[in-house]
Design a protein around this motif. Structure first.
Motif, PDB file in Angstrom:
ATOM      1  N   ALA A 236     -22.993  35.643 -30.412  1.00 14.11           N
ATOM      2  CA  ALA A 236     -24.383  35.742 -29.956  1.00 14.11           C
ATOM      3  C   ALA A 236     -24.869  34.378 -29.497  1.00 14.11           C
ATOM      4  O   ALA A 236     -24.402  33.344 -29.989  1.00 14.11           O
ATOM      5  CB  ALA A 236     -25.276  36.270 -31.070  1.00 14.11           C
TER       6      ALA A 236
ATOM      7  N   SER B 247     -28.730  32.446 -28.093  1.00 15.37           N
ATOM      8  CA  SER B 247     -30.148  32.559 -27.790  1.00 15.37           C
ATOM      9  C   SER B 247     -30.673  31.176 -27.448  1.00 15.37           C
ATOM     10  O   SER B 247     -30.230  30.188 -28.018  1.00 15.37           O
ATOM     11  CB  SER B 247     -30.912  33.122 -28.986  1.00 15.37           C
ATOM     12  OG  SER B 247     -32.302  33.166 -28.715  1.00 15.37           O
TER      13      SER B 247
ATOM     14  N   ALA C 276     -23.725  31.544 -32.192  1.00 10.33           N
ATOM     15  CA  ALA C 276     -23.060  31.987 -33.418  1.00 10.33           C
ATOM     16  C   ALA C 276     -21.557  31.993 -33.166  1.00 10.33           C
ATOM     17  O   ALA C 276     -21.092  32.590 -32.202  1.00 10.33           O
ATOM     18  CB  ALA C 276     -23.540  33.371 -33.823  1.00 10.33           C
TER      19      ALA C 276
ATOM     20  N   LEU D  94     -23.208  28.181 -37.122  1.00 11.79           N
ATOM     21  CA  LEU D  94     -24.250  28.157 -36.104  1.00 11.79           C
ATOM     22  C   LEU D  94     -24.115  26.836 -35.373  1.00 11.79           C
ATOM     23  O   LEU D  94     -24.138  25.768 -35.992  1.00 11.79           O
ATOM     24  CB  LEU D  94     -25.634  28.297 -36.734  1.00 11.79           C
ATOM     25  CG  LEU D  94     -25.878  29.613 -37.458  1.00 11.79           C
ATOM     26  CD1 LEU D  94     -27.253  29.607 -38.107  1.00 11.79           C
ATOM     27  CD2 LEU D  94     -25.722  30.793 -36.517  1.00 11.79           C
TER      28      LEU D  94
ATOM     29  N   ILE E 279     -22.916  37.768 -37.168  1.00 18.35           N
ATOM     30  CA  ILE E 279     -24.244  37.719 -36.542  1.00 18.35           C
ATOM     31  C   ILE E 279     -24.195  38.617 -35.315  1.00 18.35           C
ATOM     32  O   ILE E 279     -23.408  38.378 -34.401  1.00 18.35           O
ATOM     33  CB  ILE E 279     -24.644  36.281 -36.130  1.00 18.35           C
ATOM     34  CG1 ILE E 279     -24.754  35.369 -37.339  1.00 18.35           C
ATOM     35  CG2 ILE E 279     -25.929  36.284 -35.318  1.00 18.35           C
ATOM     36  CD1 ILE E 279     -25.915  35.653 -38.249  1.00 18.35           C
TER      37      ILE E 279
ATOM     38  N   MET F 147     -29.739  37.451 -32.201  1.00 21.90           N
ATOM     39  CA  MET F 147     -30.687  36.408 -32.596  1.00 21.90           C
ATOM     40  C   MET F 147     -31.778  36.321 -31.548  1.00 21.90           C
ATOM     41  O   MET F 147     -31.570  36.652 -30.393  1.00 21.90           O
ATOM     42  CB  MET F 147     -29.980  35.067 -32.786  1.00 21.90           C
ATOM     43  CG  MET F 147     -29.264  34.543 -31.573  1.00 21.90           C
ATOM     44  SD  MET F 147     -28.505  32.919 -31.837  1.00 21.90           S
ATOM     45  CE  MET F 147     -27.050  33.335 -32.730  1.00 21.90           C
ATOM     46  N   THR F 148     -32.950  35.866 -32.014  1.00 18.73           N
ATOM     47  CA  THR F 148     -34.061  35.679 -31.102  1.00 18.73           C
ATOM     48  C   THR F 148     -34.855  34.447 -31.526  1.00 18.73           C
ATOM     49  O   THR F 148     -34.958  34.133 -32.709  1.00 18.73           O
ATOM     50  CB  THR F 148     -34.967  36.931 -31.061  1.00 18.73           C
ATOM     51  OG1 THR F 148     -35.920  36.767 -30.021  1.00 18.73           O
ATOM     52  CG2 THR F 148     -35.674  37.166 -32.380  1.00 18.73           C
TER      53      THR F 148
ATOM     54  N   TRP G 164     -35.185  30.130 -35.064  1.00 14.17           N
ATOM     55  CA  TRP G 164     -34.561  31.387 -34.658  1.00 14.17           C
ATOM     56  C   TRP G 164     -34.469  32.346 -35.829  1.00 14.17           C
ATOM     57  O   TRP G 164     -34.279  31.914 -36.968  1.00 14.17           O
ATOM     58  CB  TRP G 164     -33.137  31.136 -34.134  1.00 14.17           C
ATOM     59  CG  TRP G 164     -33.096  30.710 -32.712  1.00 14.17           C
ATOM     60  CD1 TRP G 164     -32.828  31.489 -31.629  1.00 14.17           C
ATOM     61  CD2 TRP G 164     -33.308  29.400 -32.186  1.00 14.17           C
ATOM     62  NE1 TRP G 164     -32.880  30.756 -30.477  1.00 14.17           N
ATOM     63  CE2 TRP G 164     -33.171  29.458 -30.794  1.00 14.17           C
ATOM     64  CE3 TRP G 164     -33.629  28.174 -32.769  1.00 14.17           C
ATOM     65  CZ2 TRP G 164     -33.319  28.363 -29.974  1.00 14.17           C
ATOM     66  CZ3 TRP G 164     -33.777  27.067 -31.954  1.00 14.17           C
ATOM     67  CH2 TRP G 164     -33.626  27.163 -30.572  1.00 14.17           C
TER      68      TRP G 164
ATOM     69  N   LEU H 116     -32.044  35.395 -37.068  1.00 12.93           N
ATOM     70  CA  LEU H 116     -30.731  35.956 -36.813  1.00 12.93           C
ATOM     71  C   LEU H 116     -30.555  37.203 -37.664  1.00 12.93           C
ATOM     72  O   LEU H 116     -30.982  37.231 -38.821  1.00 12.93           O
ATOM     73  CB  LEU H 116     -29.640  34.944 -37.170  1.00 12.93           C
ATOM     74  CG  LEU H 116     -29.558  33.693 -36.306  1.00 12.93           C
ATOM     75  CD1 LEU H 116     -30.666  32.724 -36.616  1.00 12.93           C
ATOM     76  CD2 LEU H 116     -28.235  33.020 -36.489  1.00 12.93           C
TER      77      LEU H 116
ATOM     78  N   GLY I 212     -27.658  40.212 -38.904  1.00 13.90           N
ATOM     79  CA  GLY I 212     -26.229  40.475 -38.951  1.00 13.90           C
ATOM     80  C   GLY I 212     -25.822  41.256 -40.175  1.00 13.90           C
ATOM     81  O   GLY I 212     -26.603  41.992 -40.766  1.00 13.90           O
TER      82      GLY I 212
ATOM     83  N   TYR J 141     -33.328  30.191 -39.003  1.00 13.58           N
ATOM     84  CA  TYR J 141     -32.579  28.957 -38.732  1.00 13.58           C
ATOM     85  C   TYR J 141     -33.419  27.975 -37.941  1.00 13.58           C
ATOM     86  O   TYR J 141     -33.988  28.332 -36.907  1.00 13.58           O
ATOM     87  CB  TYR J 141     -31.284  29.290 -37.987  1.00 13.58           C
ATOM     88  CG  TYR J 141     -30.465  28.093 -37.595  1.00 13.58           C
ATOM     89  CD1 TYR J 141     -30.012  27.181 -38.548  1.00 13.58           C
ATOM     90  CD2 TYR J 141     -30.112  27.881 -36.274  1.00 13.58           C
ATOM     91  CE1 TYR J 141     -29.236  26.088 -38.180  1.00 13.58           C
ATOM     92  CE2 TYR J 141     -29.345  26.800 -35.890  1.00 13.58           C
ATOM     93  CZ  TYR J 141     -28.907  25.904 -36.862  1.00 13.58           C
ATOM     94  OH  TYR J 141     -28.149  24.821 -36.488  1.00 13.58           O
TER      95      TYR J 141
END
Length: 171
Positions: free
Chosen positions: A99, A101, A111, A121, A141, A144-145, A152, A154, A156, A168
């Motif tokens: 992932a 973002s 990720a 990460l 994961i 994520m946004t 962020w 995440l 998962g 995060y």
């Protein structure tokens, strides 16, 4: 409201990730490679130039008609409607990128699942990578946004059928 299906997409299988562009177009990562939705139909895109064409795990829009795709073998590649314009492979032990973002020109998070050890990460700021941050207790994961300028969320899998949410902050 009433809805009517105008055209069946004509594709079977799973979508690992999609990223929409303007004009109702999108690029999708599937177990068989990349698909492009042109607004009317799915078209298979040529991904044979990648180290593992079937190992694409995500797509992320980086600009009009431009996407960043990533996946197995520590691979990141820039894809445009004309094909791949650049591929990057991180040296060292291979990782699976699942992932991404953020903004490629500013700040983002990737990720990465190494073959051995915990999930990582990998944050970048202004095209420079920060030290990786291991994530204990998270097996995968899925997405994520960005929820703030420097934070962020995440989502998962923690293993054993349990979900995981991680907040995060790379800085």
């Amino acid at each position: 409201w009433s809805w009517a299906a105008l055209r069946h997409p004509g594709t079977a299988g799973a979508l690992r990730g999609v990223a929409w562009d303007g004009y109702g177009r999108c690029l999708a990562a599937t177990p068989d490679g990349l698909l492009f939705w042109n607004g009317m139909a799915w078209c298979a895109m040529d991904s044979r130039s990648l180290p593992r064409p079937n190992g694409i795990r995500f797509v992320h829009k980086v600009g009009p008609g431009r996407w960043l795709v990533g996946g197995d073998a520590s691979m990141l590649a820039v894809y445009t409607t004309g094909g791949f314009s650049g591929t990057i492979q991180k040296p060292g032990a291979p990782e699976q990128y699942t992932a991404l973002s953020g903004d490629a020109e500013d700040m983002g998070v990737l990720a990465a699942a190494p073959e051995q050890g915990p999930l990582l990460l990998r944050a970048f700021i202004g095209r420079r990578w920060l030290r990786p941050c291991p994530v204990a207790g998270v097996a995968h994961i899925a997405g994520m946004t960005r929820v703030e300028d420097e934070r962020w969320l995440l989502a998962g899998n923690a293993g054993g059928g349990k979900g995981a949410l991680v907040l995060y902050s790379p800085l």
